[in-house]
Design an enzyme around this catalytic site. Sequence first.
Site, PDB file in Angstrom:
ATOM      1  N   GLY A   7      -9.507  13.157  -1.289  1.00  0.00           N
ATOM      2  CA  GLY A   7      -8.635  12.651  -0.226  1.00  0.00           C
ATOM      3  C   GLY A   7      -7.218  12.543  -0.756  1.00  0.00           C
ATOM      4  O   GLY A   7      -6.885  11.569  -1.440  1.00  0.00           O
ATOM      5  N   GLY A   8      -6.407  13.558  -0.465  1.00  0.00           N
ATOM      6  CA  GLY A   8      -5.040  13.578  -1.001  1.00  0.00           C
ATOM      7  C   GLY A   8      -4.008  13.182   0.032  1.00  0.00           C
ATOM      8  O   GLY A   8      -2.972  13.827   0.174  1.00  0.00           O
ATOM      9  N   GLY A  12      -4.185   8.590  -1.779  1.00  0.00           N
ATOM     10  CA  GLY A  12      -4.814   9.432  -2.801  1.00  0.00           C
ATOM     11  C   GLY A  12      -3.782  10.191  -3.622  1.00  0.00           C
ATOM     12  O   GLY A  12      -3.847  10.221  -4.863  1.00  0.00           O
ATOM     13  N   LYS A 101     -10.292   1.088   2.466  1.00  0.00           N
ATOM     14  CA  LYS A 101     -10.476  -0.306   2.856  1.00  0.00           C
ATOM     15  C   LYS A 101     -11.044  -0.393   4.267  1.00  0.00           C
ATOM     16  O   LYS A 101     -10.277  -0.432   5.236  1.00  0.00           O
ATOM     17  CB  LYS A 101      -9.146  -1.041   2.783  1.00  0.00           C
ATOM     18  CG  LYS A 101      -8.567  -1.111   1.368  1.00  0.00           C
ATOM     19  CD  LYS A 101      -7.188  -1.723   1.350  1.00  0.00           C
ATOM     20  CE  LYS A 101      -6.667  -1.910  -0.059  1.00  0.00           C
ATOM     21  NZ  LYS A 101      -5.252  -2.326  -0.087  1.00  0.00           N
ATOM     22  N   ALA A 136       1.524   2.459  -0.512  1.00  0.00           N
ATOM     23  CA  ALA A 136       1.780   3.701  -1.240  1.00  0.00           C
ATOM     24  C   ALA A 136       3.280   4.004  -1.299  1.00  0.00           C
ATOM     25  O   ALA A 136       3.782   4.507  -2.304  1.00  0.00           O
ATOM     26  CB  ALA A 136       1.030   4.848  -0.560  1.00  0.00           C
ATOM     27  N   LYS A 188      -8.539  -7.798   5.897  1.00  0.00           N
ATOM     28  CA  LYS A 188      -7.091  -8.044   6.045  1.00  0.00           C
ATOM     29  C   LYS A 188      -6.453  -7.019   6.984  1.00  0.00           C
ATOM     30  O   LYS A 188      -5.458  -7.311   7.645  1.00  0.00           O
ATOM     31  CB  LYS A 188      -6.399  -8.095   4.682  1.00  0.00           C
ATOM     32  CG  LYS A 188      -6.406  -6.805   3.866  1.00  0.00           C
ATOM     33  CD  LYS A 188      -5.277  -5.857   4.174  1.00  0.00           C
ATOM     34  CE  LYS A 188      -5.472  -4.493   3.537  1.00  0.00           C
ATOM     35  NZ  LYS A 188      -4.456  -3.520   3.908  1.00  0.00           N
ATOM     36  N   ASP A 241      -3.239  -9.176  -0.338  1.00  0.00           N
ATOM     37  CA  ASP A 241      -3.197  -7.964   0.488  1.00  0.00           C
ATOM     38  C   ASP A 241      -2.910  -8.315   1.947  1.00  0.00           C
ATOM     39  O   ASP A 241      -2.252  -7.553   2.671  1.00  0.00           O
ATOM     40  CB  ASP A 241      -4.527  -7.207   0.349  1.00  0.00           C
ATOM     41  CG  ASP A 241      -4.329  -5.712   0.511  1.00  0.00           C
ATOM     42  OD1 ASP A 241      -3.217  -5.293   0.854  1.00  0.00           O
ATOM     43  OD2 ASP A 241      -5.309  -4.962   0.310  1.00  0.00           O
TER      44      ASP A 241
HETATM   45  N1  LIG Z   1      -1.600   4.205   2.300  1.00  0.00           N
HETATM   46  C1  LIG Z   1      -1.672   3.107   1.597  1.00  0.00           C
HETATM   47  O1  LIG Z   1      -0.636   2.502   1.247  1.00  0.00           O
HETATM   48  C2  LIG Z   1      -2.988   2.561   1.208  1.00  0.00           C
HETATM   49  C3  LIG Z   1      -4.144   3.006   1.796  1.00  0.00           C
HETATM   50  N2  LIG Z   1      -5.341   2.459   1.434  1.00  0.00           N
HETATM   51  C4  LIG Z   1      -6.587   2.903   2.021  1.00  0.00           C
HETATM   52  O2  LIG Z   1      -6.840   4.229   1.592  1.00  0.00           O
HETATM   53  C5  LIG Z   1      -7.584   4.947   2.576  1.00  0.00           C
HETATM   54  C6  LIG Z   1      -6.853   6.232   2.883  1.00  0.00           C
HETATM   55  O3  LIG Z   1      -5.601   5.842   3.435  1.00  0.00           O
HETATM   56  P1  LIG Z   1      -4.333   6.780   3.431  1.00  0.00           P
HETATM   57  O4  LIG Z   1      -4.255   7.594   2.208  1.00  0.00           O
HETATM   58  O5  LIG Z   1      -3.206   5.908   3.792  1.00  0.00           O
HETATM   59  O6  LIG Z   1      -4.694   7.703   4.661  1.00  0.00           O
HETATM   60  P2  LIG Z   1      -4.128   9.142   5.000  1.00  0.00           P
HETATM   61  O7  LIG Z   1      -4.462   9.350   6.418  1.00  0.00           O
HETATM   62  O8  LIG Z   1      -2.731   9.254   4.547  1.00  0.00           O
HETATM   63  O9  LIG Z   1      -4.991  10.089   4.071  1.00  0.00           O
HETATM   64  C7  LIG Z   1      -6.355  10.319   4.242  1.00  0.00           C
HETATM   65  C8  LIG Z   1      -6.642  11.683   3.662  1.00  0.00           C
HETATM   66  O10 LIG Z   1      -8.026  11.934   3.723  1.00  0.00           O
HETATM   67  C9  LIG Z   1      -8.183  13.284   4.092  1.00  0.00           C
HETATM   68  N3  LIG Z   1      -9.497  13.455   4.691  1.00  0.00           N
HETATM   69  C10 LIG Z   1      -9.956  13.009   5.881  1.00  0.00           C
HETATM   70  N4  LIG Z   1     -11.224  13.398   6.061  1.00  0.00           N
HETATM   71  C11 LIG Z   1     -11.561  14.102   4.959  1.00  0.00           C
HETATM   72  C12 LIG Z   1     -12.725  14.774   4.561  1.00  0.00           C
HETATM   73  N5  LIG Z   1     -13.797  14.788   5.343  1.00  0.00           N
HETATM   74  N6  LIG Z   1     -12.725  15.405   3.370  1.00  0.00           N
HETATM   75  C13 LIG Z   1     -11.631  15.385   2.583  1.00  0.00           C
HETATM   76  N7  LIG Z   1     -10.486  14.762   2.898  1.00  0.00           N
HETATM   77  C14 LIG Z   1     -10.462  14.145   4.086  1.00  0.00           C
HETATM   78  C15 LIG Z   1      -7.067  13.567   5.086  1.00  0.00           C
HETATM   79  O11 LIG Z   1      -6.822  14.963   5.223  1.00  0.00           O
HETATM   80  C16 LIG Z   1      -5.927  12.817   4.422  1.00  0.00           C
HETATM   81  O12 LIG Z   1      -5.234  13.635   3.514  1.00  0.00           O
HETATM   82  C17 LIG Z   1      -7.686   3.996   3.786  1.00  0.00           C
HETATM   83  O13 LIG Z   1      -8.934   3.378   3.764  1.00  0.00           O
HETATM   84  C18 LIG Z   1      -6.583   2.971   3.543  1.00  0.00           C
HETATM   85  O14 LIG Z   1      -6.909   1.716   4.081  1.00  0.00           O
HETATM   86  C19 LIG Z   1      -5.424   1.489   0.473  1.00  0.00           C
HETATM   87  C20 LIG Z   1      -4.298   1.028  -0.148  1.00  0.00           C
HETATM   88  C21 LIG Z   1      -2.987   1.525   0.169  1.00  0.00           C
HETATM   89  O1  LIG Z   2      -3.885  -1.513   2.184  1.00  0.00           O
HETATM   90  C1  LIG Z   2      -2.687  -1.374   2.244  1.00  0.00           C
HETATM   91  C2  LIG Z   2      -1.743  -2.167   1.429  1.00  0.00           C
HETATM   92  O2  LIG Z   2      -2.406  -2.869   0.436  1.00  0.00           O
HETATM   93  C3  LIG Z   2      -2.116  -0.407   3.204  1.00  0.00           C
HETATM   94  O3  LIG Z   2      -2.174  -0.960   4.453  1.00  0.00           O
HETATM   95  P1  LIG Z   2      -1.919  -0.047   5.740  1.00  0.00           P
HETATM   96  O4  LIG Z   2      -3.062   0.909   5.802  1.00  0.00           O
HETATM   97  O5  LIG Z   2      -1.882  -1.005   6.887  1.00  0.00           O
HETATM   98  O6  LIG Z   2      -0.614   0.635   5.530  1.00  0.00           O
END
Ligand SMILES: NC(=O)C1=CN([C@@H]2O[C@H](COP(=O)(O)OP(=O)(O)OC[C@H]3O[C@@H](n4cnc5c(N)ncnc54)[C@H](O)[C@@H]3O)[C@@H](O)[C@H]2O)C=CC1
Ligand SMILES: O=C(CO)COP(=O)(O)O
Length: 331
Positions: A7-8, A12, A101, A136, A188, A241
């Site tokens: 998951g990039g 990621g 999360k 991120a 959260k 968080d």
């Molecule tokens: N963005 C942030 O600041 C933070 C996000 N998270 C958590 O991380 C997780 C991902 O969040 P984000 O990166 O923000 O989301 P995002 O939507 O930016 O990235 C998700 C990625 O997963 C990929 N993906 C979806 N289905 C897939 C599959 N079947 N196989 C391979 N790749 C697949 C998508 O193409 C996308 O690149 C969530 O649960 C979020 O709550 C946790 C901490 C910080």
């Molecule tokens: O988990 C996160 C910060 O710790 C990112 O939260 P959001 O997915 O709401 O941006």
Amino acid sequence: MNLSVIGGGSWGSTLAQVLTDNGHSVLVYDINPVYVDKINHQKHPFFDEPLKDIKATNNLKEALEFSDLILLSVPTKAMRDVLKEINSLINSKKSFVNVSKGIEPETLKRVSEIVKEEINPENLENYAVLTGPSHAEEVILRKLTLLTSASDNPEFAKQIQCIFSNDTYLRVYTSSDLIGCEVGGAVKNAIAVVSGILSGHGLGENARAALITRGILEIIRVVKVMGGKTETAFGLTGIGDLIVTASSENSRNFTAGKKIGSGINASKAVEESVQTVEGIRTIQAMHLLSIEKNIELPIIDIAYDVIFNNLSVEQAVAHLLTRDLKEEKLD
Ligand SMILES: NC(=O)C1=CN([C@@H]2O[C@H](COP(=O)(O)OP(=O)(O)OC[C@H]3O[C@@H](n4cnc5c(N)ncnc54)[C@H](O)[C@@H]3O)[C@@H](O)[C@H]2O)C=CC1
Ligand SMILES: O=C(CO)COP(=O)(O)O
């Protein structure tokens, strides 16, 4: 070390950069060829900050063969299917670190439980969650961030702590309360959606402070019913968080909530976000949990009605304000 990042997306790719900064080698896997191409051109899929020394692939097998340590950073909605696919491609022991999360509404399962269900026990070496207040957008700029690595295996929690920590911007603590850390990180997001709704509806900082305070009590009730420790909710993975997510324009959950509060339909608000919004599904999961386990989650329950039953925000606020007046109990 070599690590495979599954998951990039926003998080990621950012963590891949942290790992590279720390001297590790990563191979990122994503289903989206546009993101894979961007990463291979050292461009972050979402942010302007360039990446350095990161490779990506859309071949899951190749990513899994790259290392025995797998970072899971796909949305929780996709997690079970991705794990099924991973399980069909591996035939040796792998360790998993989850950074997503959420809680699955259909089963009320945490990601650690989904991993145990989908990965053959003989191929599952270790599991940890790495979570805490970490947008991120800031981590990619190397802005100071603290996280917690939690595992049932304290040695593995420590290993993850060492791999991700550095002397300049990222410090990782360990915890043995896997359940508490997973629940805090997921719930959260639900409260952050509500915070956005209040903001979009024109309410102010008094309301937000009240929400964060009463919201952490709902997180504690869920932590307890799921078997975690109350005190974990007062740490980075709970209140920490919650503060960052419920009060930041960087938060996807807060932003989606803000749109709902200003009158946009919930599914449209989620569709409008290119990135993952976990909180709406978590509200659904927590509402079901409150019924199943008979626990009091008034904020989440009323948010469920706003999102899924078209209750107006005015009616929701009136409902909360007209509950029986009582002593402020902190449990
Ligand atoms: N963005 C942030 O600041 C933070 C996000 N998270 C958590 O991380 C997780 C991902 O969040 P984000 O990166 O923000 O989301 P995002 O939507 O930016 O990235 C998700 C990625 O997963 C990929 N993906 C979806 N289905 C897939 C599959 N079947 N196989 C391979 N790749 C697949 C998508 O193409 C996308 O690149 C969530 O649960 C979020 O709550 C946790 C901490 C910080
Ligand atoms: O988990 C996160 C910060 O710790 C990112 O939260 P959001 O997915 O709401 O941006």
